[in-house]
Design a protein around this motif. Sequence first.
Motif, short mmCIF file in Angstrom:
data_model
loop_
_atom_site.label_atom_id
_atom_site.label_comp_id
_atom_site.label_asym_id
_atom_site.label_seq_id
_atom_site.Cartn_x
_atom_site.Cartn_y
_atom_site.Cartn_z
N ARG A 8 -31.71 16.49 16.75
CA ARG A 8 -30.69 15.75 17.49
C ARG A 8 -29.67 16.74 18.03
O ARG A 8 -28.96 17.40 17.25
CB ARG A 8 -30.03 14.70 16.58
CG ARG A 8 -30.97 13.57 16.18
CD ARG A 8 -30.29 12.55 15.28
NE ARG A 8 -30.01 13.10 13.95
CZ ARG A 8 -30.88 13.14 12.95
NH1 ARG A 8 -32.12 12.66 13.12
NH2 ARG A 8 -30.54 13.64 11.78
N VAL A 9 -29.62 16.85 19.34
CA VAL A 9 -28.70 17.79 19.98
C VAL A 9 -27.34 17.12 20.17
O VAL A 9 -27.24 16.06 20.81
CB VAL A 9 -29.25 18.24 21.35
CG1 VAL A 9 -28.25 19.17 22.04
CG2 VAL A 9 -30.60 18.94 21.17
N GLU B 233 -39.19 13.38 16.57
CA GLU B 233 -38.15 12.53 17.14
C GLU B 233 -37.11 13.45 17.77
O GLU B 233 -36.52 14.30 17.11
CB GLU B 233 -37.51 11.70 16.03
CG GLU B 233 -36.34 10.85 16.51
CD GLU B 233 -35.56 10.24 15.36
OE1 GLU B 233 -34.33 10.06 15.52
OE2 GLU B 233 -36.17 9.96 14.31
N LEU B 234 -36.90 13.32 19.07
CA LEU B 234 -35.98 14.19 19.81
C LEU B 234 -34.87 13.34 20.41
O LEU B 234 -35.12 12.35 21.09
CB LEU B 234 -36.73 14.94 20.91
CG LEU B 234 -37.94 15.78 20.47
CD1 LEU B 234 -38.64 16.39 21.66
CD2 LEU B 234 -37.53 16.86 19.47
N GLU B 235 -33.63 13.76 20.18
CA GLU B 235 -32.47 13.01 20.67
C GLU B 235 -31.47 13.99 21.27
O GLU B 235 -31.28 15.09 20.77
CB GLU B 235 -31.83 12.25 19.51
CG GLU B 235 -30.66 11.37 19.90
CD GLU B 235 -30.04 10.69 18.70
OE1 GLU B 235 -28.80 10.56 18.66
OE2 GLU B 235 -30.81 10.29 17.78
N GLY B 236 -30.86 13.59 22.39
CA GLY B 236 -29.85 14.43 23.03
C GLY B 236 -30.42 15.44 24.00
O GLY B 236 -29.68 16.30 24.51
N PHE B 237 -31.71 15.37 24.30
CA PHE B 237 -32.36 16.26 25.26
C PHE B 237 -32.26 15.61 26.65
O PHE B 237 -32.41 14.39 26.79
CB PHE B 237 -33.85 16.45 24.93
CG PHE B 237 -34.10 17.23 23.68
CD1 PHE B 237 -34.67 18.50 23.74
CD2 PHE B 237 -33.79 16.72 22.42
CE1 PHE B 237 -34.93 19.22 22.59
CE2 PHE B 237 -34.04 17.44 21.26
CZ PHE B 237 -34.61 18.70 21.34
N ASP B 238 -32.05 16.43 27.69
CA ASP B 238 -32.02 15.84 29.03
C ASP B 238 -33.45 15.55 29.50
O ASP B 238 -34.43 16.02 28.90
CB ASP B 238 -31.26 16.71 30.02
CG ASP B 238 -31.87 18.09 30.26
OD1 ASP B 238 -33.09 18.16 30.47
OD2 ASP B 238 -31.12 19.08 30.26
N SER B 239 -33.57 14.77 30.56
CA SER B 239 -34.89 14.31 31.00
C SER B 239 -35.79 15.44 31.46
O SER B 239 -37.00 15.43 31.22
CB SER B 239 -34.74 13.28 32.13
OG SER B 239 -34.03 13.85 33.23
N HIS C 110 -43.19 17.60 27.03
CA HIS C 110 -44.35 16.72 26.99
C HIS C 110 -45.44 17.12 27.99
O HIS C 110 -46.60 16.73 27.82
CB HIS C 110 -43.92 15.28 27.25
CG HIS C 110 -43.20 14.66 26.09
ND1 HIS C 110 -43.86 14.22 24.96
CD2 HIS C 110 -41.87 14.46 25.85
CE1 HIS C 110 -42.97 13.76 24.09
NE2 HIS C 110 -41.76 13.88 24.61
N ASN C 111 -45.11 17.93 29.00
CA ASN C 111 -46.10 18.26 30.03
C ASN C 111 -46.61 19.69 30.00
O ASN C 111 -47.51 20.04 30.76
CB ASN C 111 -45.53 17.96 31.42
CG ASN C 111 -45.29 16.48 31.64
OD1 ASN C 111 -45.87 15.64 30.97
ND2 ASN C 111 -44.41 16.15 32.58
#
Length: 518
Positions: A263-264, A300-306, A313-314
């Motif tokens: 969590r960032v 689980e990743l939180e606070g990451f920009d799109s 993921h790519n």
Amino acid sequence: MDTTTMLDMCKLANIQKGKRITILGAGIAGLVAAYELERLGHEVDIMEGSPRVGGRVWTHRFGNSPDAPYAELGAMRIPSEHQHTLHYVNELGLADKLCKFVTVFEEQNAFMNIEGNVFRMKDAPRLLQERYQGIFTDTRYSEKTRLFAAWLKTIVNTISPGNLRESLDSDLKSHLMDELERLDLEPYFSEDGETIDLQAFIKDNPSFRARCSKALDMFLSDILVETSHDLLQLKGGMDQLIQRLVASIKAPIQCNQKIVAMRVRPDHVELDYLENGQLHTRRCDYVLCTIPFSVMRKMELEGFDSRKLESIHNTIYCPATKVAFHTQQAFWEQQGIKGGASFSGDGVRQTYYPSVKFNPERGSTMLASYTIGDDALRLGMMSEQQRHGYVKNVVSKVHPEIQTPGMVLDVASIAWGNYEWSAGGCTVHWSDDMSDESNHTISYLEAARPQNTLFFAGEHCSKYPAWLQGSIESALEAVYDIVSHQPIKKATTNKRVTRKTHAKILQTNQRQQAYQVA
């Protein structure tokens, strides 16, 4: 190298000593970063999810004695132009261990198995004419063009995954034979006119690569490195580099700590991790993550920009599988083979022989199968027992000696695509959807882009995917970014650093070391 003094370096980086950095991953990137951060006056600790250190540097030793034969299940080669890697080899006192790595196509006594026809590399020109009827019966092209095309096809088939082999076939049929016919190929044949110098040809004829499909063009760069005559190895095992780094840093390394969430936050990072079945949470000022994105995407990743999430993921990972045999003796030496590799075919692909000597009383080793891409995927889907049996059966068509009772003493293998802590052999920049080489540059820069106080390093964050050089270079860049980071509330643009900055980091440490000695 730049002659920047320590004071200049501190001013340049705005270093605030005493930062606390948690490094995720005890592979080469994480260890180099820890080594440099400590030398710049920062406090470091390392969390490793697996039970071992080294990441994708994995030297498997068949026995506990100091002279036990070994095989490299991970990184096994150092190109002579990879100066960052060689810097640490020298700095850590391993320069005397460097020796030549004999690679594929260098050993003319090695074998090729093409559709059941087994022959020596030196006899390939005659046999290639029988194998590639479609090329050699096309009288529109000169004999030189046809032989050159056959060698090119053989080299690509030996090293590349299936989709790129198909890409070359398509390119040859549609236009590359015409391009070869147009070029003067004579300078790139050996004196006997039977083998080719692909290195010189590609270097002198950029127009040829420009006419290849983009994926094949980019993979040719990898082929040129893999078939180079200037590859090096560490006699005694590549894991010596890992061992020396571990011994040179003060940072505690905690294994078996599996990160499950990140969590960032604006000024810190929260980590959830499992240890002995228990869930724990840590608050970290700074985090350097060297975990492959193939593993991160399961967290689980939180606070990451799109954009960052899209990169995680790519990013494309290529599977790789290695199978090593501990043999009673180096029977291939009786056939004049002193290293290099045979092409065993049938999904096993490359079979490497050691180009270092082992104590004959301990036996020897052969890397019976080294595969990437679709071949690696198929081997990886087998159970270990099935995989070992399959490889032994295929290689026995080239070397029937391995079926002799007692010849194979032990087997070790790794399917990196299925390995929990990597979920892939390496990132790739020659996938089918790479329409522009600049896309790869964008991809690795995006992979390396920080999220507040969460930084990234590893081969996936570099222009040298799959090589130690890439992991090390990205670690140096991350070190610079961390030590120069100023905690501020307003969002800022994080800039990547240049090769000159890497030189400054290394020069700074060399000057520190020289001062301490003096």
